[in-house]
Design a protein around this motif. Sequence first.
Motif, PDB file in Angstrom:
ATOM      1  N   GLY A   1       0.898  -1.280  -0.271  1.00  0.00           N
ATOM      2  CA  GLY A   1       0.174  -0.015  -0.279  1.00  0.00           C
ATOM      3  C   GLY A   1       0.985   1.202   0.134  1.00  0.00           C
ATOM      4  O   GLY A   1       1.634   1.520  -0.386  1.00  0.00           O
ATOM      5  N   ASN A   2       0.132   2.153   0.749  1.00  0.00           N
ATOM      6  CA  ASN A   2       1.129   3.603   0.645  1.00  0.00           C
ATOM      7  C   ASN A   2       2.274   3.857   1.254  1.00  0.00           C
ATOM      8  O   ASN A   2       3.501   4.280   0.626  1.00  0.00           O
ATOM      9  N   MET A   3       2.746   2.370   2.292  1.00  0.00           N
ATOM     10  CA  MET A   3       4.204   2.411   3.018  1.00  0.00           C
ATOM     11  C   MET A   3       4.829   1.235   2.448  1.00  0.00           C
ATOM     12  O   MET A   3       5.779   1.660   1.988  1.00  0.00           O
TER      13      MET A   3
ATOM     14  N   ASP B   1      -0.589  -8.939  -2.820  1.00  0.00           N
ATOM     15  CA  ASP B   1      -1.500  -7.234  -2.024  1.00  0.00           C
ATOM     16  C   ASP B   1      -2.428  -7.934  -2.782  1.00  0.00           C
ATOM     17  O   ASP B   1      -2.994  -7.790  -4.463  1.00  0.00           O
ATOM     18  N   PRO B   2      -3.765  -7.825  -2.484  1.00  0.00           N
ATOM     19  CA  PRO B   2      -5.147  -8.613  -3.243  1.00  0.00           C
ATOM     20  C   PRO B   2      -4.953  -6.949  -3.813  1.00  0.00           C
ATOM     21  O   PRO B   2      -6.699  -7.378  -4.986  1.00  0.00           O
TER      22      PRO B   2
ATOM     23  N   MET C   1       3.715  -5.119   5.394  1.00  0.00           N
ATOM     24  CA  MET C   1       3.258  -4.325   6.318  1.00  0.00           C
ATOM     25  C   MET C   1       2.085  -3.761   5.972  1.00  0.00           C
ATOM     26  O   MET C   1       1.033  -3.415   4.631  1.00  0.00           O
ATOM     27  N   LEU C   2       0.899  -4.156   6.839  1.00  0.00           N
ATOM     28  CA  LEU C   2       0.004  -4.469   6.925  1.00  0.00           C
ATOM     29  C   LEU C   2      -1.097  -3.370   7.431  1.00  0.00           C
ATOM     30  O   LEU C   2      -0.989  -2.411   8.850  1.00  0.00           O
ATOM     31  N   PRO C   3      -2.296  -3.356   6.881  1.00  0.00           N
ATOM     32  CA  PRO C   3      -3.147  -1.866   7.937  1.00  0.00           C
ATOM     33  C   PRO C   3      -3.068  -2.547   9.811  1.00  0.00           C
ATOM     34  O   PRO C   3      -2.819  -1.721  10.657  1.00  0.00           O
TER      35      PRO C   3
ATOM     36  N   THR D   1       2.009  -1.141  11.714  1.00  0.00           N
ATOM     37  CA  THR D   1       1.659  -0.758  13.245  1.00  0.00           C
ATOM     38  C   THR D   1       0.675  -1.613  14.101  1.00  0.00           C
ATOM     39  O   THR D   1      -0.699  -1.247  13.077  1.00  0.00           O
TER      40      THR D   1
ATOM     41  N   MET E   1      -4.784   7.955  11.060  1.00  0.00           N
ATOM     42  CA  MET E   1      -3.602   7.069  11.434  1.00  0.00           C
ATOM     43  C   MET E   1      -3.105   7.555  12.300  1.00  0.00           C
ATOM     44  O   MET E   1      -3.131   6.936  13.717  1.00  0.00           O
TER      45      MET E   1
ATOM     46  N   LYS F   1      -6.175   5.989  14.809  1.00  0.00           N
ATOM     47  CA  LYS F   1      -6.304   4.206  15.077  1.00  0.00           C
ATOM     48  C   LYS F   1      -4.747   3.958  16.433  1.00  0.00           C
ATOM     49  O   LYS F   1      -4.395   3.437  17.005  1.00  0.00           O
TER      50      LYS F   1
HETATM   51  P1  NAD Z   1      -2.145   1.335   3.054  1.00  0.00           P
HETATM   52  O1  NAD Z   1      -4.253   0.787   3.631  1.00  0.00           O
HETATM   53  O2  NAD Z   1      -2.261   2.433   2.071  1.00  0.00           O
HETATM   54  O3  NAD Z   1      -1.530  -0.029   2.402  1.00  0.00           O
HETATM   55  C1  NAD Z   1      -2.037  -1.382   2.849  1.00  0.00           C
HETATM   56  C2  NAD Z   1      -2.415  -2.858   1.963  1.00  0.00           C
HETATM   57  O4  NAD Z   1      -2.317  -3.684   2.837  1.00  0.00           O
HETATM   58  C3  NAD Z   1      -3.437  -2.308   1.626  1.00  0.00           C
HETATM   59  O5  NAD Z   1      -2.792  -1.900  -0.063  1.00  0.00           O
HETATM   60  C4  NAD Z   1      -3.823  -3.114   1.829  1.00  0.00           C
HETATM   61  O6  NAD Z   1      -4.524  -3.987  -0.034  1.00  0.00           O
HETATM   62  C5  NAD Z   1      -2.910  -4.157   1.717  1.00  0.00           C
HETATM   63  N1  NAD Z   1      -3.667  -5.445   2.990  1.00  0.00           N
HETATM   64  C6  NAD Z   1      -4.630  -5.785   3.397  1.00  0.00           C
HETATM   65  N2  NAD Z   1      -5.402  -7.222   4.009  1.00  0.00           N
HETATM   66  C7  NAD Z   1      -4.188  -7.594   3.297  1.00  0.00           C
HETATM   67  C8  NAD Z   1      -3.662  -9.324   3.353  1.00  0.00           C
HETATM   68  N3  NAD Z   1      -4.593 -10.190   3.790  1.00  0.00           N
HETATM   69  N4  NAD Z   1      -2.885  -9.563   2.191  1.00  0.00           N
HETATM   70  C9  NAD Z   1      -1.918  -9.052   1.568  1.00  0.00           C
HETATM   71  N5  NAD Z   1      -2.229  -7.644   1.449  1.00  0.00           N
HETATM   72  C10 NAD Z   1      -3.620  -7.408   2.269  1.00  0.00           C
HETATM   73  O7  NAD Z   1      -1.803   1.624   4.728  1.00  0.00           O
HETATM   74  P2  NAD Z   1      -0.388   2.226   4.811  1.00  0.00           P
HETATM   75  O8  NAD Z   1      -0.510   3.451   5.005  1.00  0.00           O
HETATM   76  O9  NAD Z   1       0.234   1.439   3.388  1.00  0.00           O
HETATM   77  O10 NAD Z   1      -0.273   1.781   6.335  1.00  0.00           O
HETATM   78  C11 NAD Z   1      -0.181   0.078   7.130  1.00  0.00           C
HETATM   79  C12 NAD Z   1       0.925   0.449   8.264  1.00  0.00           C
HETATM   80  O11 NAD Z   1       1.631   1.368   7.853  1.00  0.00           O
HETATM   81  C13 NAD Z   1       0.399   0.527   9.042  1.00  0.00           C
HETATM   82  O12 NAD Z   1      -0.451  -0.273  10.205  1.00  0.00           O
HETATM   83  C14 NAD Z   1      -0.283   1.630   9.431  1.00  0.00           C
HETATM   84  O13 NAD Z   1      -0.543   2.387  10.786  1.00  0.00           O
HETATM   85  C15 NAD Z   1       1.238   1.850   9.295  1.00  0.00           C
HETATM   86  N6  NAD Z   1       1.909   3.289   9.355  1.00  0.00           N
HETATM   87  C16 NAD Z   1       1.668   4.126   8.094  1.00  0.00           C
HETATM   88  C17 NAD Z   1       1.846   5.633   8.216  1.00  0.00           C
HETATM   89  C18 NAD Z   1       1.301   6.387   6.805  1.00  0.00           C
HETATM   90  O14 NAD Z   1       1.956   7.242   7.111  1.00  0.00           O
HETATM   91  N7  NAD Z   1       0.492   6.024   6.020  1.00  0.00           N
HETATM   92  C19 NAD Z   1       3.107   5.606   8.626  1.00  0.00           C
HETATM   93  C20 NAD Z   1       3.556   5.085   9.752  1.00  0.00           C
HETATM   94  C21 NAD Z   1       2.971   3.612  10.020  1.00  0.00           C
END
Ligand code: NAD
Length: 299
Positions: A10-12, A31-32, A64-66, A96, A243, A246
């Motif tokens: 995802g984004n990270m 990633d789905p 790197m999951l939600p 996280t 975030m 959360k």
């Molecule tokens: P996101 O929603 O952009 O990415 C998460 C990805 O996980 C998605 O692409 C989703 O399709 C995938 N996913 C969900 N279930 C799945 C599964 N069963 N198998 C495979 N892939 C699966 O979120 P993000 O912003 O990338 O954040 C990811 C983690 O990083 C979170 O835990 C978040 O708290 C943490 N984080 C995010 C930030 C931020 O600024 N975005 C900063 C620090 C930490």
Amino acid sequence: MAEIGFIGLGNMGGPMAANLVGAGHRVTGFDPSDTAQARARDHGIAVAQRIAEAVRGVQTVVTMLPAGPQVREVYTGSGGVLDTAPAQCLLVDCSTIDVDSARAVHAAAQDRGYALLDAPVSGGVAGAEAGQLTFMVGGDPDAFDCAKALFDIMGKAAVHAGPAGNGQVAKACNNMILGISMLAISEAFTLAERQGLEPEKLFEISSQASGSCWAMLNHNPVPGVVETAAANRNYEPGFSADMMWKDLKLAQDAAMRAGVSTPMGANAQALYAALVNAGWGGKDYSAIYRLLRGETPES
Ligand code: NAD
């Protein structure tokens, strides 16, 4: 060159995996999400259709999951990482998540003979893209040493925080500090302005005085005070209010489990819940300044 399986693009996770490719490693991702898959392919990541395919023959798996439920499912679910990863493979969860889930997944991995690190990050999407994240890492010190080369590609710092789950403890505590700091800054700058002291002048003074802190210097919530802050981009994140809410909830859950009183953290969580409920969840967390001034998303 190492073979790496990367789950959660995802984004990270997407930019983190892209940086591993950029450093010469071969990365297979899972990633789905179609969007995540397309973006990953554009960055040279091979895209698998199942976890088993993503982890075949790899030396390291990064996730790197939600949140906690997805991490538990990806590791311990049927056909998940613990069912399919090669023996001796190092597992690194950068999501996280709640401390209990992190420790449960550690224990399950250990039972199956794997070393697992919880390695949540600070630095947001910009830090992920620039390879400038900070990793807070719990787990076996030897496993930390093995993962260090990958942390150095994806980040600017990696700190071993102690045994399993301590990375998540560090992340929850760090972001509780950040959330509370932002509230203090927002209240002080509002009070100053309403009493006739310009925000720029308060910044000039406080940034050189005892009230100075990282959030004030880098994420100042008042437009026009710190050029690079989200306040100057209509509060586009940055680090979203969703975030922050959360992470404050994770901190409160951990505090409740440990029987620790954290009234400032509890207030911060309630105020960020109000921000999210007001429709600002997708805005930067510094938009709490606007809510505290009695403004609405439309105003
Ligand atoms: P996101 O929603 O952009 O990415 C998460 C990805 O996980 C998605 O692409 C989703 O399709 C995938 N996913 C969900 N279930 C799945 C599964 N069963 N198998 C495979 N892939 C699966 O979120 P993000 O912003 O990338 O954040 C990811 C983690 O990083 C979170 O835990 C978040 O708290 C943490 N984080 C995010 C930030 C931020 O600024 N975005 C900063 C620090 C930490």
